[in-house]
Scaffold this active site. Structure first.
Site, PDB file in Angstrom:
ATOM      1  N   TYR A 155      -9.221  14.845  -4.841  1.00 10.03           N
ATOM      2  CA  TYR A 155      -8.250  14.484  -5.877  1.00 10.03           C
ATOM      3  C   TYR A 155      -7.414  15.709  -6.282  1.00 10.03           C
ATOM      4  O   TYR A 155      -6.180  15.643  -6.391  1.00 10.03           O
ATOM      5  CB  TYR A 155      -9.002  13.912  -7.078  1.00 10.03           C
ATOM      6  CG  TYR A 155      -8.121  13.397  -8.193  1.00 10.03           C
ATOM      7  CD1 TYR A 155      -7.470  12.171  -8.093  1.00 10.03           C
ATOM      8  CD2 TYR A 155      -7.959  14.128  -9.376  1.00 10.03           C
ATOM      9  CE1 TYR A 155      -6.670  11.695  -9.129  1.00 10.03           C
ATOM     10  CE2 TYR A 155      -7.171  13.660 -10.406  1.00 10.03           C
ATOM     11  CZ  TYR A 155      -6.520  12.439 -10.277  1.00 10.03           C
ATOM     12  OH  TYR A 155      -5.731  11.975 -11.308  1.00 10.03           O
ATOM     13  N   SER A 163      -1.729  15.872 -12.216  1.00  8.83           N
ATOM     14  CA  SER A 163      -2.886  15.914 -13.119  1.00  8.83           C
ATOM     15  C   SER A 163      -3.137  17.377 -13.475  1.00  8.83           C
ATOM     16  O   SER A 163      -2.873  18.264 -12.652  1.00  8.83           O
ATOM     17  CB  SER A 163      -4.128  15.354 -12.421  1.00  8.83           C
ATOM     18  OG  SER A 163      -5.283  15.639 -13.189  1.00  8.83           O
ATOM     19  N   ASN A 209       0.859  -1.184   0.000  1.00 13.96           N
ATOM     20  CA  ASN A 209       0.000   0.000   0.000  1.00 13.96           C
ATOM     21  C   ASN A 209       0.897   1.237   0.000  1.00 13.96           C
ATOM     22  O   ASN A 209       1.594   1.501   0.989  1.00 13.96           O
ATOM     23  CB  ASN A 209      -0.909  -0.015   1.236  1.00 13.96           C
ATOM     24  CG  ASN A 209      -1.937   1.095   1.172  1.00 13.96           C
ATOM     25  OD1 ASN A 209      -1.774   2.072   0.448  1.00 13.96           O
ATOM     26  ND2 ASN A 209      -3.011   0.938   1.928  1.00 13.96           N
TER      27      ASN A 209
END
Ligand code: NAP
Length: 250
Positions: free
Chosen positions: A158, A145, A66
């Protein structure tokens, strides 16, 4: 024959079982790199990728891990250095979305996205810090992004994570510049992967209208820019955010 620009180099990529990470892993292996990578739950495709890398004549190591777990990241990087001798390139790629308007966004959805997308970048960058400092070279590429630059309704978690990645990239680039370690970010627009496959047709149509090139990206189009930043061709670049987005942000 493919140009073996990464011969003798070792790359570590987080979240490479699918999508953009997988494209980066294959492109790096084609260019001669040995590739270690992580995944969270897609065991079968991770193992298939490891075999695909080996079939190209490169070493590979796959870790179920993880990315948001600090101590796992540290241990994993130590294993990579022990097994491969160095870690020359780190690509912080692992990421998730849990979209929703702020009004309905749960604390769990906030924490999951921040931990997976932002804390993971801290974890792995900190873990490669010492080996890269002692070998006096390194390339760190963080997958951000375009929404981390522009903002996006319905993605506060996000977007905050990706804006955080951009800020982190610039700060660490300044800290490591004199140590011959370059830290850059790639900010993709809309890429054909499982992450965007979740969107419905009307959401996809709305996004296409925002892209001057009127098409989405293939994962390989993002991987190619990551490869450039990981290569010696980009040795004089650090702290940059390269948008690969069909012209969305200009
Ligand atoms: P994807 O197809 O959904 O793949 C995500 C990858 O991340 C998978 O390999 C997944 O592993 C791994 N992952 C997720 N959570 C993890 C965790 N906690 N620990 C370790 N690995 C984890 O996504 P993608 O589209 O390739 O996205 C890759 C990166 O690009 C992300 O950072 C994303 O935010 C960014 N990005 C994507 C787009 C786009 O349009 N697709 C646009 C801009 C930025 P499992 O398969 O095992 O779950």
């Amino acid at each position: 024959m493919t140009n073996q620009i990464f011969n003798g180099k070792v790359a570590l990529i987080t979240g490479a079982s699918r999508g953009i990470g997988k494209a980066i892993a294959l492109m790096f292996a084609d260019a001669g790199a040995d590739v270690a990578f992580t995944y969270l739950s897609s065991k079968e495709s991770a193992e298939a990728l490891a075999k695909g890398i080996q079939a190209k004549g490169r070493k590979s190591a796959v870790f179920q891990s993880n990315a948001s777990d600090f101590s796992q990241a540290n241990e994993l990087v130590q294993n990579v250095v022990q097994e491969f001798g160095s870690v020359d390139v780190l690509v912080n790629n692992a990421g998730i979305t849990k979209d929703g308007l702020l009004l309905r966004m749960s604390e769990q959805d906030w924490d999951a996205v921040i931990d997976t997308n932002l804390k993971s970048v801290f974890n792995f960058t900190k873990a490669v810090y010492r080996p890269m400092m002692s070998q006096q070279s390194g390339k760190i590429i963080n997958i951000a992004s375009v929404v981390g630059i522009t903002g996006n309704a319905g993605q506060a978690n996000y977007v905050a994570s990706k804006a955080g990645v951009i800020g982190f990239t610039k700060s660490v680039a300044k800290e490591l510049a004199s140590r011959n370690i370059q830290v850059n970010a790639v900010a993709p627009g809309f890429v054909d992967t499982d992450m965007t496959g979740k969107l419905n047709d009307s959401q996809k149509e709305a996004i296409l209208k925002l892209i001057p090139m009127r098409r989405t990206a293939k994962p390989e189009e993002i991987a190619a820019v990551v490869k450039f930043l990981a290569s010696s061709e980009a040795d004089y670049m650090t702290g940059q955010v390269l948008c690969v987005d069909g012209g969305m942000v200009m």
